[in-house]
Design an enzyme around this catalytic site. Sequence first.
Site, PDB file in Angstrom:
ATOM      1  N   SER A 839      -8.979 -61.595   3.043  1.00  0.00           N
ATOM      2  CA  SER A 839     -10.369 -61.694   2.595  1.00  0.00           C
ATOM      3  C   SER A 839     -11.371 -61.869   3.733  1.00  0.00           C
ATOM      4  CB  SER A 839     -10.520 -62.863   1.619  1.00  0.00           C
ATOM      5  OG  SER A 839     -10.183 -64.074   2.254  1.00  0.00           O
ATOM      6  N   LYS A 882     -14.630 -71.185  -2.936  1.00  0.00           N
ATOM      7  CA  LYS A 882     -15.463 -70.666  -1.852  1.00  0.00           C
ATOM      8  C   LYS A 882     -16.945 -70.927  -2.122  1.00  0.00           C
ATOM      9  CE  LYS A 882     -12.099 -67.168  -0.480  1.00  0.00           C
ATOM     10  NZ  LYS A 882     -11.756 -65.739  -0.338  1.00  0.00           N
TER      11      LYS A 882
END
Length: 938
Positions: A839, A882
């Site tokens: 990611s 996140k």
Amino acid sequence: MLKLFTSSASRVHHLTPAIRVGSSSVESPLFKALSQLTGWNRRSASLGQRVFFCSEPTDGEAAAEAEAKAVESDSEGSDSKSSSAIVPTNPRPEDCLTVLALPVPHRPLFPGFYMPIYVKDPKVLAALQESRRRQAPYAGAFLLKDDPSTDSSTSSDAEKNINELKGKDLLNRLHEVGTLAQISSIQGDQVILVGHRRLRITEMVSEEPLTVKVDHLKDNPFDMDDDVIKATSFEVISTLRDVLKTSSLWRDHVQTYTQHIGDFTYPRLADFGAAICGANKHQTQEVLEELDVHKRLRLTLELMKKEMEISKIQETIAKAIEEKISGEQRRYLLNEQLKAIKKELGVETDDKSALSAKFRERIEPNKEKIPAHVLQVIEEELTKLQLLEASSSEFNVTRNYLDWLTIIPWGNYSDENFDVVRAQNILDEDHYGLSDVKERILEFIAVGRLRGTSQGKIICLSGPPGVGKTSIGRSIARALNRKFFRFSVGGLADVAEIKGHRRTYVGAMPGKMVQCLKSVGTANPLVLIDEIDKLGRGHAGDPASALLELLDPEQNANFLDHYLDVTIDLSKVLFVCTANVIDMIPNPLLDRMEVISIAGYITDEKVHIARDYLEKTARGDCGVKPEQVEVSDAALLSLIENYCREAGVRNLQKQIEKIYRKIALKLVREGAVPEEPVAAIDPEEAEIVESPENDIAKENPGSSDSSLDESNKEAQTEKIAIEKVMIDESNLADYVGKPVFHAEKLYEQTPVGVVMGLAWTSMGGSTLYIETTVVEEGEGKGALNITGQLGDVMKESAQIAHTVARKIMLEKEPENQFFANSKLHLHVPAGATPKDGPSAGCTMITSLLSLATKKPVRKDLAMTGEVTLTGRILPIGGVKEKTIAARRSQIKTIIFPEANRRDFDELAENVKEGLEVHFVDDYAKIFELAFGYDKQED
């Protein structure tokens, strides 16, 4: 003693032929003494037997004459028999000066006794038979010395060593003094020897068979009237009398000896005592070699005294053992009689009946609910129990098996509460936030209310440590009114912990689920399986595979435990599992669960949890009252931001407890807490103390107590109020130390080549910077160096980012040869933390392009997403974690992949509040968002 007297191979014996003599006899004091102590009846007169003993000390010659007359009268009678066991032979014993030497292994042969020996050498056996045919049946019996070179512990070893000895070797192993023995009989290899007189070996004549010259030994002359010899002999007789009282074998020896050998003289008395006592062969050989009659009597007396002591010890041991055995037998008989009496009276049944009654009493209330196959097994085991003995091991196994079978709550369910409002209040009372988890539990309760019954489900709560997964399970059980049972499977490596042991093993037990049902008493508890992602795997099987049957809704209705060996219905059980990382759970097991992710708490949620839950608990545990402490909001926020930044609240709880412990110590030191009550003071000591208050009390005795008590209370309350502790941001470090975390946002304006990314960890979300710099420039030196403890996937992402960045620069600025001529270094702090995952692809591209274009990225920007070689942005995981990490670092703008839009929309409003989120599916949009900020600025 018993073994010594009964052994036919190693002990001396007496010949048995009886002698019939005239009616007259010469009695001696020894015979009178022996007759009195043994209780014999004088049968010699009635039976016509004549028995000779040693002469009286004062008339030895008369006794010898009487003996000679008796022998003459016996020899003249018809059917006369020999007067002694020693058969007259020709030549006489004193004429034998050369004899065969026969080794005796165990004990020496004494004159007047006989001994069987076994002769294995055919030559020696033939020589003995030849001597007997020549009417000279004599041989020498000599005791064998111990072999110093070997340690023969058994008689077979000793006999084997004797058979191997020949000639001089055998002669060296023999004692010099032995006994002239008459060969009474030979049967096979067994030779019966009768001792006559003492011999001493002088020299060897021939080696095979061993023949030696001998001297006949006579006793040294002695005075029969010597008082010392008399006293010694009478002491021997006295000791013999004491021994004869305790041993019937000795009485038999005395009777046989006096009947078949003749008179008891002093030398014979000494030989008799030494021959029948239990002394070892060295001591008895010493008696045999002693020619001084007085010394021989003393040696015999010593041996008989030892024998007497042994007899006493033997009697004591026998008495103690007899008392113990008789006591146990008496107790056993009395217990059996007591059982029989109680059984007849109906007062008490026996153990097996009581056990059967107890087991039947357990199953009687729920007999209709117990499955038919289980009832059949119980009845069979009860019948088996009645047939088994209570002392057998199978009885205990059957009893334990029945104990488990009957104690399980078959068909016994607790009444569930399907009140959704009540459940909502309980969940809100115990936990703040976690709306998705609470919603799922309320759905479960609503379905149970509509159906009228609840079906067991498997819920898996996954999330970082400290977010409250275990406590949620307890709250669910309280909301549903179910019994709660928790067991941790972290590190579990034995399948038997889940499926149980076979009953064939010693100490076998059922698995955890059967133990759970016994513990809670209902068949529909809530079972919390903790740390299911940390299952071990050992030599005893794979527990993760064993859990498949337990957690499969289609199979656990017929769960089979190895110990019970009957199926159990677990379909009504609600299973709640907890895990930190679901990737560690095997896929077949994960497929049977409904996963609910708990990402963690943002700062606002932590503040509410600390105020409403943690602070109250810490105050109560430390004994601090609410009015004594005040923690400001700024201090609590600083504690969360600088000390407890992880996703869970366990560390926050520890820090709050630490603050309150220090506050408690401070209050005690400053005296804010009242000491012991005044009533505890000794009255006498109180009278000694003089104070103005005491004087006032003397003048006004009626109002002194109440006024003093009120004044003390007011002073105490005022003191406590003054001692109120304030905790704010300025003195927080005094209680919890220096800050652990610093701001994750290192730059107010990120420099060229630096971009903030978003990462997921097992502890929650985190932000990280990706930095790129130029190492060297030159034509054709384009390269990329990567550091930061990156995993293989992240290294591949860096290579992809380098390729995509070169492609974008070629499109945007074809004349820019930066990547072709620059050696670059890409680093991901912190270098000590391992990192991996795809990611970070778009963040790496942005960092490389920022360095190539020499433009910093937009302020307060963070991004995440996987990039392909064509520039497409792929979805990632951990959106909530996140997002929380971005809020914690005061990031206002976030870039997510387009495919994660739905995940972001499902987040709570307080998490999304104040964030500018962009969803992209191609990197070209990220380029515009990251570097096109100057167009939007004023």
